[in-house]
Design a protein around this motif. Structure first.
Motif, PDB file in Angstrom:
ATOM      1  N   HIS A  88       0.848  -1.191   0.000  1.00 59.74           N
ATOM      2  CA  HIS A  88       0.000   0.000   0.000  1.00 59.74           C
ATOM      3  C   HIS A  88       0.883   1.240   0.000  1.00 59.74           C
ATOM      4  N   VAL A  89       0.668   2.108  -0.983  1.00 53.82           N
ATOM      5  CA  VAL A  89       1.328   3.410  -1.034  1.00 53.82           C
ATOM      6  C   VAL A  89       0.235   4.413  -0.727  1.00 53.82           C
ATOM      7  N   GLY A  90       0.202   4.846   0.521  1.00 46.36           N
ATOM      8  CA  GLY A  90      -0.918   5.669   0.977  1.00 46.36           C
ATOM      9  C   GLY A  90      -2.161   4.799   1.022  1.00 46.36           C
ATOM     10  N   LYS A  91      -3.189   5.217   0.311  1.00 43.46           N
ATOM     11  CA  LYS A  91      -4.411   4.411   0.252  1.00 43.46           C
ATOM     12  C   LYS A  91      -4.493   3.564  -1.017  1.00 43.46           C
ATOM     13  N   VAL A  92      -3.442   3.636  -1.836  1.00 46.81           N
ATOM     14  CA  VAL A  92      -3.449   2.928  -3.120  1.00 46.81           C
ATOM     15  C   VAL A  92      -2.780   1.565  -2.964  1.00 46.81           C
ATOM     16  N   PRO A  93      -3.547   0.482  -3.187  1.00 51.77           N
ATOM     17  CA  PRO A  93      -2.916  -0.845  -3.146  1.00 51.77           C
ATOM     18  C   PRO A  93      -2.227  -1.134  -4.483  1.00 51.77           C
ATOM     19  N   LEU A  94      -0.967  -1.542  -4.427  1.00 50.94           N
ATOM     20  CA  LEU A  94      -0.199  -1.883  -5.620  1.00 50.94           C
ATOM     21  C   LEU A  94       0.344  -3.294  -5.482  1.00 50.94           C
ATOM     22  N   HIS A  95       0.350  -4.000  -6.595  1.00 56.50           N
ATOM     23  CA  HIS A  95       0.931  -5.334  -6.597  1.00 56.50           C
ATOM     24  C   HIS A  95       2.384  -5.204  -7.046  1.00 56.50           C
ATOM     25  N   THR A  96       3.287  -5.930  -6.400  1.00 58.79           N
ATOM     26  CA  THR A  96       4.715  -5.755  -6.674  1.00 58.79           C
ATOM     27  C   THR A  96       5.078  -6.127  -8.105  1.00 58.79           C
ATOM     28  N   THR A  97       4.421  -7.136  -8.692  1.00 66.13           N
ATOM     29  CA  THR A  97       4.753  -7.497 -10.068  1.00 66.13           C
ATOM     30  C   THR A  97       4.287  -6.415 -11.043  1.00 66.13           C
ATOM     31  N   SER A  98       3.141  -5.814 -10.807  1.00 63.17           N
ATOM     32  CA  SER A  98       2.668  -4.719 -11.655  1.00 63.17           C
ATOM     33  C   SER A  98       3.571  -3.506 -11.504  1.00 63.17           C
ATOM     34  N   LEU A  99       4.008  -3.258 -10.292  1.00 59.25           N
ATOM     35  CA  LEU A  99       4.905  -2.137 -10.032  1.00 59.25           C
ATOM     36  C   LEU A  99       6.249  -2.342 -10.741  1.00 59.25           C
ATOM     37  N   ALA A 100       6.785  -3.555 -10.676  1.00 60.33           N
ATOM     38  CA  ALA A 100       8.057  -3.854 -11.343  1.00 60.33           C
ATOM     39  C   ALA A 100       7.919  -3.706 -12.858  1.00 60.33           C
ATOM     40  N   GLY A 101       6.828  -4.192 -13.422  1.00 63.87           N
ATOM     41  CA  GLY A 101       6.600  -4.050 -14.859  1.00 63.87           C
ATOM     42  C   GLY A 101       6.480  -2.598 -15.274  1.00 63.87           C
ATOM     43  N   GLY A 102       5.776  -1.795 -14.487  1.00 65.47           N
ATOM     44  CA  GLY A 102       5.645  -0.370 -14.781  1.00 65.47           C
ATOM     45  C   GLY A 102       6.971   0.353 -14.730  1.00 65.47           C
ATOM     46  N   VAL A 103       7.781   0.038 -13.733  1.00 66.78           N
ATOM     47  CA  VAL A 103       9.103   0.670 -13.615  1.00 66.78           C
ATOM     48  C   VAL A 103       9.976   0.297 -14.811  1.00 66.78           C
ATOM     49  N   MET A 104       9.919  -0.973 -15.258  1.00 65.31           N
ATOM     50  CA  MET A 104      10.722  -1.379 -16.414  1.00 65.31           C
ATOM     51  C   MET A 104      10.288  -0.633 -17.678  1.00 65.31           C
ATOM     52  N   PHE A 105       8.985  -0.448 -17.878  1.00 68.44           N
ATOM     53  CA  PHE A 105       8.517   0.288 -19.054  1.00 68.44           C
ATOM     54  C   PHE A 105       8.929   1.755 -18.991  1.00 68.44           C
ATOM     55  N   ILE A 106       8.891   2.338 -17.811  1.00 66.45           N
ATOM     56  CA  ILE A 106       9.336   3.728 -17.666  1.00 66.45           C
ATOM     57  C   ILE A 106      10.822   3.840 -17.992  1.00 66.45           C
ATOM     58  N   LEU A 107      11.641   2.916 -17.479  1.00 65.61           N
ATOM     59  CA  LEU A 107      13.079   2.935 -17.771  1.00 65.61           C
ATOM     60  C   LEU A 107      13.356   2.721 -19.257  1.00 65.61           C
TER      61      LEU A 107
END
Length: 133
Positions: free
Chosen positions: A28-47
């Motif tokens: 949870h980042v604040g009130k936003v629930p994030l899944h670690t695999t989705s977060l990792a995929g998003g970071v890779m696309f941003i990079l």
């Protein structure tokens, strides 16, 4: 074998789909629930996007060898590949595909399950499994 082929073989051999360290978790980042695999995929696309912006779509990235050396390699490989007749290549690929299909058919028979046995050090002389402590 290709990288996905190696990954698939390891995945099946070591039953990696059931390993907890490969499964993502919800954070949870604040009130936003994030899944670690989705977060990792998003970071890779941003990079990847930043890499494309910085290096003009990778055209400005340095090469391992100069253009002349790359052209020389291309010419050598073209001559080598030209020496192999098309029919020979097709027959070789067909033989590999047939051998792979035969191996799969012989390995898995319909209606037959694979038996999993515990390692020998975990089995008593009478065939029953020892308790783990």
């Amino acid at each position: 074998m290709s990288d996905p082929g190696v990954l698939a073989a390891l995945w099946d051999r070591y039953d990696l789909g059931r390993r907890p360290w490969l499964r993502g978790r919800v954070i949870h980042v604040g009130k936003v629930p994030l899944h670690t695999t989705s977060l990792a995929g998003g970071v890779m696309f941003i990079l990847l996007g930043v890499l494309f912006l910085v290096f003009d779509g990778t055209s400005a990235l340095p090469s391992l060898m100069g253009a002349d050396a790359e052209f020389a390699w291309e010419e050598r490989l073209f001559r080598w590949a030209g020496a192999v007749p098309d029919r020979t290549l097709l027959l070789g690929l067909a033989a590999v595909a047939a051998a792979a299909a035969l191996a799969v058919l012989l390995r898995t028979r319909p209606g037959q399950k694979e038996e999993r046995h515990p390692p020998a050090e975990h089995v008593r002389a009478d065939g029953t499994a020892k308790e783990h402590r």
